[in-house]
Write an enzyme that holds these catalytic residues in place. Structure first.
Site, PDB file in Angstrom:
ATOM      1  N   ARG A 120       5.192 -26.369  38.667  1.00  0.00           N
ATOM      2  CA  ARG A 120       3.921 -26.555  39.394  1.00  0.00           C
ATOM      3  C   ARG A 120       4.089 -27.265  40.734  1.00  0.00           C
ATOM      4  O   ARG A 120       3.159 -27.883  41.255  1.00  0.00           O
ATOM      5  CB  ARG A 120       2.887 -27.293  38.550  1.00  0.00           C
ATOM      6  CG  ARG A 120       2.572 -26.590  37.264  1.00  0.00           C
ATOM      7  CD  ARG A 120       1.227 -27.006  36.707  1.00  0.00           C
ATOM      8  NE  ARG A 120       0.920 -26.187  35.546  1.00  0.00           N
ATOM      9  CZ  ARG A 120       1.353 -26.448  34.325  1.00  0.00           C
ATOM     10  NH1 ARG A 120       2.078 -27.521  34.085  1.00  0.00           N
ATOM     11  NH2 ARG A 120       1.030 -25.645  33.338  1.00  0.00           N
ATOM     12  N   LYS A 142       3.496 -21.662  55.423  1.00  0.00           N
ATOM     13  CA  LYS A 142       3.151 -20.369  54.824  1.00  0.00           C
ATOM     14  C   LYS A 142       4.367 -19.890  54.048  1.00  0.00           C
ATOM     15  O   LYS A 142       5.457 -19.766  54.601  1.00  0.00           O
ATOM     16  CB  LYS A 142       2.812 -19.338  55.908  1.00  0.00           C
ATOM     17  CG  LYS A 142       1.372 -19.409  56.404  1.00  0.00           C
ATOM     18  CD  LYS A 142       1.043 -18.172  57.240  1.00  0.00           C
ATOM     19  CE  LYS A 142      -0.367 -18.244  57.794  1.00  0.00           C
ATOM     20  NZ  LYS A 142      -0.675 -17.098  58.677  1.00  0.00           N
ATOM     21  N   GLU A 184       8.725 -14.682  69.705  1.00  0.00           N
ATOM     22  CA  GLU A 184       7.748 -15.650  69.181  1.00  0.00           C
ATOM     23  C   GLU A 184       7.606 -16.862  70.119  1.00  0.00           C
ATOM     24  O   GLU A 184       6.555 -17.494  70.176  1.00  0.00           O
ATOM     25  CB  GLU A 184       8.140 -16.133  67.779  1.00  0.00           C
ATOM     26  CG  GLU A 184       8.236 -15.053  66.724  1.00  0.00           C
ATOM     27  CD  GLU A 184       6.888 -14.642  66.097  1.00  0.00           C
ATOM     28  OE1 GLU A 184       5.821 -15.089  66.573  1.00  0.00           O
ATOM     29  OE2 GLU A 184       6.929 -13.857  65.130  1.00  0.00           O
ATOM     30  N   LYS A 236       2.890 -24.952  67.545  1.00  0.00           N
ATOM     31  CA  LYS A 236       2.538 -24.573  66.175  1.00  0.00           C
ATOM     32  C   LYS A 236       2.050 -25.776  65.372  1.00  0.00           C
ATOM     33  O   LYS A 236       1.055 -25.694  64.653  1.00  0.00           O
ATOM     34  CB  LYS A 236       3.735 -23.903  65.486  1.00  0.00           C
ATOM     35  CG  LYS A 236       3.391 -23.431  64.099  1.00  0.00           C
ATOM     36  CD  LYS A 236       4.168 -22.228  63.663  1.00  0.00           C
ATOM     37  CE  LYS A 236       3.568 -21.689  62.351  1.00  0.00           C
ATOM     38  NZ  LYS A 236       4.403 -20.666  61.730  1.00  0.00           N
ATOM     39  N   GLU A 246      -5.684 -21.549  57.988  1.00  0.00           N
ATOM     40  CA  GLU A 246      -6.160 -20.446  58.827  1.00  0.00           C
ATOM     41  C   GLU A 246      -7.627 -20.082  58.605  1.00  0.00           C
ATOM     42  O   GLU A 246      -7.974 -18.933  58.348  1.00  0.00           O
ATOM     43  CB  GLU A 246      -5.252 -19.211  58.608  1.00  0.00           C
ATOM     44  CG  GLU A 246      -5.311 -18.260  59.800  1.00  0.00           C
ATOM     45  CD  GLU A 246      -4.216 -17.175  59.745  1.00  0.00           C
ATOM     46  OE1 GLU A 246      -3.036 -17.530  59.598  1.00  0.00           O
ATOM     47  OE2 GLU A 246      -4.577 -16.008  59.879  1.00  0.00           O
ATOM     48  N   ARG A 250      -5.842 -21.274  63.644  1.00  0.00           N
ATOM     49  CA  ARG A 250      -4.463 -20.907  63.295  1.00  0.00           C
ATOM     50  C   ARG A 250      -4.215 -19.410  63.519  1.00  0.00           C
ATOM     51  O   ARG A 250      -3.089 -18.987  63.773  1.00  0.00           O
ATOM     52  CB  ARG A 250      -4.136 -21.296  61.838  1.00  0.00           C
ATOM     53  CG  ARG A 250      -2.673 -21.020  61.497  1.00  0.00           C
ATOM     54  CD  ARG A 250      -2.194 -21.686  60.211  1.00  0.00           C
ATOM     55  NE  ARG A 250      -0.794 -21.310  59.987  1.00  0.00           N
ATOM     56  CZ  ARG A 250       0.034 -21.884  59.134  1.00  0.00           C
ATOM     57  NH1 ARG A 250      -0.395 -22.884  58.381  1.00  0.00           N
ATOM     58  NH2 ARG A 250       1.285 -21.476  59.021  1.00  0.00           N
ATOM     59  N   ASN A 254      -1.316 -15.453  65.486  1.00  0.00           N
ATOM     60  CA  ASN A 254      -1.079 -14.042  65.136  1.00  0.00           C
ATOM     61  C   ASN A 254      -1.200 -13.128  66.352  1.00  0.00           C
ATOM     62  O   ASN A 254      -1.250 -11.906  66.199  1.00  0.00           O
ATOM     63  CB  ASN A 254      -2.072 -13.586  64.061  1.00  0.00           C
ATOM     64  CG  ASN A 254      -1.959 -14.403  62.793  1.00  0.00           C
ATOM     65  OD1 ASN A 254      -0.907 -14.983  62.528  1.00  0.00           O
ATOM     66  ND2 ASN A 254      -3.029 -14.495  62.036  1.00  0.00           N
ATOM     67  N   HIS A 257       0.311  -9.685  66.580  1.00  0.00           N
ATOM     68  CA  HIS A 257       0.821  -9.373  65.248  1.00  0.00           C
ATOM     69  C   HIS A 257       0.083  -8.237  64.541  1.00  0.00           C
ATOM     70  O   HIS A 257       0.657  -7.584  63.679  1.00  0.00           O
ATOM     71  CB  HIS A 257       0.843 -10.630  64.375  1.00  0.00           C
ATOM     72  CG  HIS A 257       2.036 -11.503  64.639  1.00  0.00           C
ATOM     73  ND1 HIS A 257       2.287 -12.048  65.877  1.00  0.00           N
ATOM     74  CD2 HIS A 257       3.053 -11.916  63.833  1.00  0.00           C
ATOM     75  CE1 HIS A 257       3.404 -12.762  65.809  1.00  0.00           C
ATOM     76  NE2 HIS A 257       3.882 -12.698  64.582  1.00  0.00           N
ATOM     77  N   HIS A 261       2.430  -5.493  63.004  1.00  0.00           N
ATOM     78  CA  HIS A 261       2.508  -5.160  61.574  1.00  0.00           C
ATOM     79  C   HIS A 261       2.368  -3.663  61.332  1.00  0.00           C
ATOM     80  O   HIS A 261       2.965  -3.113  60.399  1.00  0.00           O
ATOM     81  CB  HIS A 261       1.440  -5.928  60.788  1.00  0.00           C
ATOM     82  CG  HIS A 261       1.753  -7.384  60.685  1.00  0.00           C
ATOM     83  ND1 HIS A 261       0.791  -8.344  60.432  1.00  0.00           N
ATOM     84  CD2 HIS A 261       2.921  -8.054  60.817  1.00  0.00           C
ATOM     85  CE1 HIS A 261       1.361  -9.537  60.413  1.00  0.00           C
ATOM     86  NE2 HIS A 261       2.654  -9.390  60.644  1.00  0.00           N
ATOM     87  N   HIS A 275      11.152  -7.945  63.293  1.00  0.00           N
ATOM     88  CA  HIS A 275       9.810  -8.510  63.479  1.00  0.00           C
ATOM     89  C   HIS A 275       9.548  -8.886  64.935  1.00  0.00           C
ATOM     90  O   HIS A 275       8.520  -8.538  65.500  1.00  0.00           O
ATOM     91  CB  HIS A 275       9.614  -9.715  62.551  1.00  0.00           C
ATOM     92  CG  HIS A 275       8.306 -10.406  62.746  1.00  0.00           C
ATOM     93  ND1 HIS A 275       7.098  -9.794  62.454  1.00  0.00           N
ATOM     94  CD2 HIS A 275       7.984 -11.631  63.260  1.00  0.00           C
ATOM     95  CE1 HIS A 275       6.098 -10.623  62.757  1.00  0.00           C
ATOM     96  NE2 HIS A 275       6.608 -11.742  63.242  1.00  0.00           N
TER      97      HIS A 275
END
Ligand code: ADP
Ligand code: ZN
Length: 374
Positions: A120, A142, A184, A236, A246, A250, A254, A257, A261, A275
């Site tokens: 956990r 993330k 990035e 960031k 987000e 946040r 992206n 992105h 994607h 990427h």
């Protein structure tokens, strides 16, 4: 400048950036009471650096084990999660055990997710070894693995206790990976910091690209690298500190992105398009959309595309593959947006250094932007 703080109340942590920073690990560990350390890495990083990390960990006298995963996006699968979870549990970890994620974004995402679910939740540290992981995925918490329905769909927000970005590990990064990570960096500058973008314009070609003539190794100016990683991480960290999960701002990270994607999905997240390469192409399309909404000017777009060109980052999907099926790309768009209604949200650029969240973007707006570059 080279230490960044991510402020999240009692979950705050530091990002250490520079050459030789891994040597700080024993000091960090000496203030904690970890019962056991699990180093999780991939086969490429293991070959290059596992022994040197092990000798540092050994010096702390804390019991440790290392686990070597396969490399590449395929490592972020249920099957690999299961296999590695069972291996870690076999080592009889307890709540006071620590995972060290030692690798690129793939290892970082997988290790973070494992840390968040094993017993956990146990502590973990990120030690990024790619530029992409250093400037983006290792900071912000993330974590995820992939589903057959899409990338990063099974995961959690789970912050590391420390990020150590030791630039010495980046020296073996293939040039193509290094450039992809740089996309990035440009993204961070574009959304938040015009001065930073101007700094990149003035320095990147000289300090970065021209010194990377050998495809398999990277001679790069350490001071320049420290600066761009620190700046990107600071941008960031500031955003994540205000909006960890987000709910709003946040999403600015992206930028480019949504388009990226789509192309990554079409190329199956394979090596055909990394990427960061998808991000530089995606940024160009997002800029076109921004211009169509009356925001950024044509001149500014040209300035940004010139910068990508100087670093030899792709700006056109054609540079990757000659023909693209717009129908397929549109299907991926709606899947990525996770809703079928025609109102889309995109991150756009008002001007260099200022991004906004634009709601109510229509399918026609999308087509206009993507077709300009297809
Ligand atoms: P990213 O960090 O771009 O998300 P990965 O974690 O898949 O992606 O790393 C990209 C590739 O680079 C992988 O094959 C990985 O094993 C390899 N790699 C990671 N770090 C290094 C390094 N420092 N030197 C050489 N190869 C590396
Ligand atoms: Zn990204």
């Amino acid at each position: 400048m080279s230490n960044i703080q991510v402020n999240l109340a009692n979950r705050s942590y530091q990002v250490l950036i520079g050459s030789g920073k891994i040597n700080y690990l024993p000091e960090f560990l000496s203030n904690k009471n970890y019962s056991k350390i699990i180093i999780l890495t991939d086969e490429n990083v293991a070959k290059l650096y596992l022994n040197s990390l092990i000798s540092i960990v050994k010096s702390t006298k804390i019991a440790f084990h290392s686990i070597i995963s396969k490399a590449g996006e395929g490592a972020k699968s249920f099957a690999n999660l299961e296999e590695i979870s069972e291996k870690i549990l076999q080592y009889e970890i307890d709540r006071h055990s620590l995972i060290i994620a030692f690798g690129g974004g793939v290892i970082g995402d997988l290790s973070g997710f494992l840390a968040s679910i094993l017993l956990r939740g146990i502590d973990f540290i990120q030690v990024p070894t790619t530029l992409l992981a250093a400037v983006d995925s290792s900071v912000g918490g993330k974590t995820a693995i992939n589903s057959k329905f899409g990338k990063n769909l099974i995961g959690s927000f789970y912050q590391p206790k420390l990020v150590i970005c030791d630039l010495d590990f980046l020296s073996t990064l293939p040039k193509r990976e290094l450039k992809a990570g740089y996309a990035e960096v440009v993204k961070s500058a574009l959304i938040k910091d015009k001065n930073f973008f101007e700094f990149l314009e003035a320095n990147a070609e000289k300090k970065f690209y021209s010194q990377t003539s050998n495809a398999n190794s990277t001679q790069i100016d350490i001071e320049f690298l420290t600066t761009i990683i620190s700046k990107s991480c600071q941008i960031k960290a500031d955003i994540v500190s205000l909006d960890e999960t987000e709910q709003g701002q946040r999403a600015l990270l992206n930028f480019g992105h949504s388009f990226a994607h789509i192309f990554e999905t079409e190329t199956n997240y394979s090596n055909e398009m990394l990427h960061g390469e998808a991000v530089s192409i995606g940024i160009m399309m997002a800029l076109e959309m921004s211009k169509n909404f009356g925001f950024i000017t044509k001149d500014e777009i040209e300035r940004i595309s010139n910068h990508f060109k100087k670093i030899a980052l792709p700006i056109l999907p054609k540079e990757i593959r000659f023909n693209w099926n717009i129908k397929n790309l549109s299907v991926h768009l709606y899947k990525d947006k996770k809703n079928e209604n025609k109102n889309l949200t995109f991150i756009l650029l008002k001007k260099i250094g200022e991004a906004i969240i634009q709601k109510s973007v229509s399918y026609d707006d999308f087509l206009l932007a993507i077709n300009k570059y297809l």
